[in-house]
Structures are given as C-alpha cells and as structure tokens.
Write a protein that holds these residues in place. Structure first.
Motif, PDB file in Angstrom:
ATOM      1  N   CYS A 178      16.651 -29.804  39.871  1.00  0.00           N
ATOM      2  CA  CYS A 178      17.159 -29.981  41.235  1.00  0.00           C
ATOM      3  C   CYS A 178      16.931 -31.183  41.892  1.00  0.00           C
ATOM      4  O   CYS A 178      17.949 -31.901  42.610  1.00  0.00           O
ATOM      5  CB  CYS A 178      16.638 -28.965  42.247  1.00  0.00           C
ATOM      6  N   ARG A 179      15.923 -31.975  41.438  1.00  0.00           N
ATOM      7  CA  ARG A 179      15.885 -33.536  42.036  1.00  0.00           C
ATOM      8  C   ARG A 179      16.920 -34.455  41.800  1.00  0.00           C
ATOM      9  O   ARG A 179      16.686 -35.397  42.243  1.00  0.00           O
ATOM     10  CB  ARG A 179      14.567 -33.885  41.845  1.00  0.00           C
ATOM     11  N   ILE A 180      17.420 -34.224  40.867  1.00  0.00           N
ATOM     12  CA  ILE A 180      18.515 -35.179  40.139  1.00  0.00           C
ATOM     13  C   ILE A 180      19.593 -35.468  41.439  1.00  0.00           C
ATOM     14  O   ILE A 180      20.059 -36.447  41.536  1.00  0.00           O
ATOM     15  CB  ILE A 180      19.346 -34.472  38.986  1.00  0.00           C
ATOM     16  N   TRP A 181      19.800 -34.564  42.134  1.00  0.00           N
ATOM     17  CA  TRP A 181      20.738 -34.576  43.281  1.00  0.00           C
ATOM     18  C   TRP A 181      20.394 -35.645  44.473  1.00  0.00           C
ATOM     19  O   TRP A 181      20.782 -35.791  45.434  1.00  0.00           O
ATOM     20  CB  TRP A 181      21.326 -33.336  43.838  1.00  0.00           C
ATOM     21  N   ARG A 182      18.728 -35.642  44.455  1.00  0.00           N
ATOM     22  CA  ARG A 182      18.397 -36.576  45.272  1.00  0.00           C
ATOM     23  C   ARG A 182      18.212 -38.145  45.001  1.00  0.00           C
ATOM     24  O   ARG A 182      17.603 -38.891  46.079  1.00  0.00           O
ATOM     25  CB  ARG A 182      16.676 -36.103  45.742  1.00  0.00           C
ATOM     26  N   ASP A 183      18.450 -38.332  43.827  1.00  0.00           N
ATOM     27  CA  ASP A 183      18.764 -39.820  43.237  1.00  0.00           C
ATOM     28  C   ASP A 183      19.552 -40.232  43.688  1.00  0.00           C
ATOM     29  O   ASP A 183      20.779 -39.860  43.191  1.00  0.00           O
ATOM     30  CB  ASP A 183      18.316 -39.577  41.840  1.00  0.00           C
ATOM     31  N   ALA A 184      19.542 -41.788  44.275  1.00  0.00           N
ATOM     32  CA  ALA A 184      20.979 -42.256  44.503  1.00  0.00           C
ATOM     33  C   ALA A 184      21.632 -42.992  43.309  1.00  0.00           C
ATOM     34  O   ALA A 184      22.813 -42.804  43.345  1.00  0.00           O
ATOM     35  CB  ALA A 184      20.329 -43.591  45.362  1.00  0.00           C
ATOM     36  N   ASP A 185      20.888 -43.234  42.468  1.00  0.00           N
ATOM     37  CA  ASP A 185      21.581 -43.611  41.181  1.00  0.00           C
ATOM     38  C   ASP A 185      22.261 -42.770  40.450  1.00  0.00           C
ATOM     39  O   ASP A 185      23.390 -42.978  39.939  1.00  0.00           O
ATOM     40  CB  ASP A 185      20.436 -44.274  40.218  1.00  0.00           C
ATOM     41  N   PHE A 186      21.895 -41.370  40.450  1.00  0.00           N
ATOM     42  CA  PHE A 186      22.479 -40.246  39.692  1.00  0.00           C
ATOM     43  C   PHE A 186      23.728 -39.954  40.480  1.00  0.00           C
ATOM     44  O   PHE A 186      24.929 -39.724  40.022  1.00  0.00           O
ATOM     45  CB  PHE A 186      21.774 -39.179  39.366  1.00  0.00           C
ATOM     46  N   ARG A 187      23.838 -39.925  41.935  1.00  0.00           N
ATOM     47  CA  ARG A 187      24.545 -39.538  42.815  1.00  0.00           C
ATOM     48  C   ARG A 187      25.826 -40.702  42.665  1.00  0.00           C
ATOM     49  O   ARG A 187      26.868 -40.639  42.975  1.00  0.00           O
ATOM     50  CB  ARG A 187      24.336 -39.645  44.168  1.00  0.00           C
ATOM     51  N   GLY A 188      25.385 -41.909  42.135  1.00  0.00           N
ATOM     52  CA  GLY A 188      26.345 -42.987  42.217  1.00  0.00           C
ATOM     53  C   GLY A 188      27.151 -42.990  40.937  1.00  0.00           C
ATOM     54  O   GLY A 188      28.118 -43.840  40.821  1.00  0.00           O
ATOM     55  N   LEU A 189      26.883 -42.061  40.061  1.00  0.00           N
ATOM     56  CA  LEU A 189      27.600 -42.018  38.819  1.00  0.00           C
ATOM     57  C   LEU A 189      29.216 -41.374  39.197  1.00  0.00           C
ATOM     58  O   LEU A 189      29.126 -40.764  40.379  1.00  0.00           O
ATOM     59  CB  LEU A 189      26.826 -41.016  37.780  1.00  0.00           C
ATOM     60  N   THR A 190      30.010 -41.801  38.356  1.00  0.00           N
ATOM     61  CA  THR A 190      31.173 -40.869  38.639  1.00  0.00           C
ATOM     62  C   THR A 190      31.258 -39.335  38.366  1.00  0.00           C
ATOM     63  O   THR A 190      30.313 -38.908  37.477  1.00  0.00           O
ATOM     64  CB  THR A 190      32.477 -41.548  37.914  1.00  0.00           C
ATOM     65  N   THR A 191      32.206 -38.600  38.698  1.00  0.00           N
ATOM     66  CA  THR A 191      32.358 -37.404  38.225  1.00  0.00           C
ATOM     67  C   THR A 191      32.439 -36.957  36.731  1.00  0.00           C
ATOM     68  O   THR A 191      31.660 -36.216  36.244  1.00  0.00           O
ATOM     69  CB  THR A 191      33.653 -36.630  39.105  1.00  0.00           C
ATOM     70  N   ASP A 192      33.263 -37.978  36.109  1.00  0.00           N
ATOM     71  CA  ASP A 192      33.256 -37.853  34.797  1.00  0.00           C
ATOM     72  C   ASP A 192      31.747 -38.111  33.814  1.00  0.00           C
ATOM     73  O   ASP A 192      31.039 -37.324  33.108  1.00  0.00           O
ATOM     74  CB  ASP A 192      34.185 -38.956  33.945  1.00  0.00           C
ATOM     75  N   GLU A 193      31.124 -39.111  34.582  1.00  0.00           N
ATOM     76  CA  GLU A 193      29.818 -39.575  34.065  1.00  0.00           C
ATOM     77  C   GLU A 193      28.611 -38.163  34.271  1.00  0.00           C
ATOM     78  O   GLU A 193      27.970 -37.942  33.407  1.00  0.00           O
ATOM     79  CB  GLU A 193      29.196 -40.888  34.653  1.00  0.00           C
ATOM     80  N   GLN A 194      28.863 -37.802  35.450  1.00  0.00           N
ATOM     81  CA  GLN A 194      27.853 -36.612  35.720  1.00  0.00           C
ATOM     82  C   GLN A 194      28.191 -35.510  34.946  1.00  0.00           C
ATOM     83  O   GLN A 194      27.351 -34.675  34.218  1.00  0.00           O
ATOM     84  CB  GLN A 194      27.966 -36.201  37.327  1.00  0.00           C
ATOM     85  N   TRP A 195      29.717 -35.228  34.650  1.00  0.00           N
ATOM     86  CA  TRP A 195      29.919 -33.966  34.001  1.00  0.00           C
ATOM     87  C   TRP A 195      29.532 -33.962  32.809  1.00  0.00           C
ATOM     88  O   TRP A 195      28.981 -33.147  31.907  1.00  0.00           O
ATOM     89  CB  TRP A 195      31.529 -33.893  33.925  1.00  0.00           C
TER      90      TRP A 195
END
Length: 370
Positions: A10-27
């Motif tokens: 769950c902590r992945i969503w607290r990370d600014a770098d991961f949130r900075g990825l595009t939708t495709d990259e996160q998917w």
C-alpha cells in the motif's frame, strides 16, 4: 507451480516517484507483479506481445514504451537476447526474503537465469538480504557484484551494455543517496545515466537489428512462406538465424524461392517443410532453380466427381493448379493450440475454399476438355 496472488504494498501510493509514473507505466508494473508465471526471484519471460492482450485498449507499442521507461528508471531490468525480465526489488517487497522455503526456491531460480545483466542485479539484491545463503548464491551468480565493481570505471567496448549502465546508475544513486521509490519498490527513478529504451546486455554493433526490426523482417518472411504453422517457434528460429549472422533478406529471398518451387511442383501442404524445420536446416541456401517435373493433376472422367474427391481430401493445391492460381493457406488462429485442432482448421479452410471455387474449376476443366 504458478502463483495464485500478487503482493503490492500500500505504501507504493505514498511514494512521489511512483505517483510520477504514467498510467501505462503503473499498469505495466502491476501487471508484471501479478503474472502467474513470475518466479520467486522476480524473473519472468519477456513477452510484450502477450502482455498487450491483458487490456482491451492496450497495444504492443504502448507495452514496449512502458517497459522502456520502467527499465530506464530501474523498476525492471530487461535482456532481449535471452528474453528475460527482472522486477528488481521483487524478492524484498514480495516477502520472499522472509520466508525460508520460498527464499531457497528464489535462489535456485535465480541461478538458472541466463542473462549476465540480470544475474548481476540479482546478486546485488541478494547481498542486500545479508544472510549466509544469500551471500553464497550471490557469489555464484556474479562474484564481481560488490562495491568495488560499482566504483570501477567502465571498461572499453562495453559502454552500451545493460550491465555497465546498471553499474553507472548504481554508482550515481550512491553518490546522490537516493531514498528509493516506494521504499524499495523501484528505487532510484530519476537517473540521467540510463537511456529510456528497453536494453540488452548483448554488445550490439551499429548495424545490429532491434527487436522491432527483427519482428518486421519475420513478418515479411511469414507472409511469403508456403506453410504457416508453429509461428512462435518459427520466430525464435528466425531470430537465432539473424543473430548468427544471416541477413533477413537472404532468408526471405530463400523463402520466396521455396514457395515458388512448391507451387511449381504442386506439392501438398503436408509435404511442405514446417517453417521451424526449414529455418533450423538453413534451407534458404537450397538450390531450387533447376528443372522440375510439374505434377499437374490430370482429372479424367466425371469432373464433378474429381472435384468432390479433391474436396474430400482437402486438396486445395490441385484445384488451384487447375485454375492457374495459388491457394493461400490462412493463418492459424491464436486460440488454436492443439495439433489435431490445427489440422482440422486447415482441412476445413481448404474445403471451404474448394467449395467456393467449384463452379469456376468445373467450367475451366469442361472448357479445356471440349
């Protein structure tokens, strides 16, 4: 055994770098984590085409673009030569390192990895676990995957390899004291030392072909080869032949020559070499331009009865010969995998074609006999 669940912290969503990825990259990252075939070491076969089918609006180009970005930001490491992909921090974030039995399996799987670049990164990751078993596995994977390696200069002629880019970026991250992505999810998403494309540890020359170029060349080969079966195996043989030094043009030209020969002698489909066999035997160099005896069918008696026999035998090539055209065998649907089902598909396709050409063939034979 295939995995039944995936672990995404769950902590992945607290990370600014991961949130900075595009939708495709996160998917793409989450899709990789949730693949049933990903090993306990975080290694999976590199199959962008199959991943593009996981969503209705996804395309292979978007998948490759997302993987390229994830590779540049070190979420993943890809080796296109061995068709292997590593989710870099998988063992730590999936809880593998805290489960003795699972961790032993992960080390066993890691030792089976072929890619030098992936073995190096796995060794680095195992050293971070810092147990005796992990250190032993790391030493076997890559004895040089330690601090001195990361600080030494890049050797001559290896500047373009994945291994050296990894070393450069690890050195850069140490200097910048990067805090990491998602506390170990991606770790180090912003480094200028790594390019944005999915890379290979093979030391490519300027004339080496990219994966897209290879796929395009194979598509040209597949379009002209007279028997289109076992496509996946044929593609692997085609790539191997090109990487061994054979020009794609040479292979394609040879395939065209073989197709012309097959059409000239009226060879039945079952007697045409499978593309995997043809490629494996290097048949593109075969001499097929000499005189051949055409095996033109000679229907006699009741032409309608002869056509019924050809329909029963699914002998489309004989009917095509009468009409002076070529029967184009359809591509096997991706959903058909069983050999018996494939044979039935081709048989029914040939029969349907003969039925559609019945009147034209009968008219041609009747006119010729008159």
């Amino acid at each position: 055994m295939a995995r039944e669940h995936a672990r995404i912290l769950c902590r992945i969503w607290r990370d600014a770098d991961f949130r900075g990825l595009t939708t495709d990259e996160q998917w793409m990252y989450k899709a990789l984590l949730s693949q049933a075939t990903i090993s306990n070491a975080g290694v999976i076969a590199y199959t962008p085409r199959s991943w593009s089918k996981l969503a209705a609006d996804m395309t292979e180009a978007r998948v490759e673009a997302a993987l390229s970005s994830l590779a540049a930001k070190r979420y993943v490491v890809v080796d296109e030569d061995t068709d292997e992909l590593l989710v870099r921090t998988f063992m730590r974030n999936d809880g593998v390192s805290s489960n003795g039995k699972v961790f032993k399996n992960a080390m066993k799987v890691a030792l089976q990895v072929q890619s030098e670049a992936l073995r190096h990164v796995l060794a680095v990751e195992l050293r971070k676990v810092d147990t005796e078993d992990a250190r032993k596995a790391a030493a076997e994977l890559d004895p040089a995957a330690d601090e001195p390696r990361l600080n030494r200069s890049v050797e001559v002629d290896t500047a373009n390899s994945t291994l050296d880019r990894i070393a450069d970026q690890e050195k850069s991250e140490r200097a910048e004291k990067s805090c990491g992505v998602g506390e170990g999810v991606g770790e180090g998403g912003k480094s200028p030392s790594v390019g944005g494309s999915v890379s290979s540890n093979r030391r490519r020359s300027d004339t080496a072909m990219t994966t897209k170029q290879l796929d395009k060349a194979f598509g040209e080969f597949w379009a002209v080869y007279p028997r289109r079966e076992a496509k996946k195996g044929a593609q692997a043989k085609f790539r191997a032949a090109v990487k061994a030094g054979t020009s794609p043009d040479t292979i394609i030209t040879g395939a065209k020559r073989y197709a012309a020969y097959v059409a000239q002698v009226g060879r039945e489909r079952e007697k045409i070499k499978l593309p995997t066999t043809w490629l494996n035997q290097g048949c593109w160099d075969d001499e097929l331009n000499g005189p051949v005896t055409a095996q033109t069918p000679k229907p006699t008696g009741d032409f309608a009865e002869w056509l019924r026999d050809r329909w029963q035998a699914a002998d489309a090539s004989a009917v095509a010969k009468i009409l002076g055209i070529r029967y184009e065998q359809p591509d096997l649907p991706l959903t058909v995998e069983d050999k018996q089902a494939a044979a039935e598909f081709f048989r029914q396709s040939a029969r349907a074609w003969i039925a559609n050409q019945h009147e034209a063939a009968l008219a041609k034979m009747t006119g010729a006999a008159a």
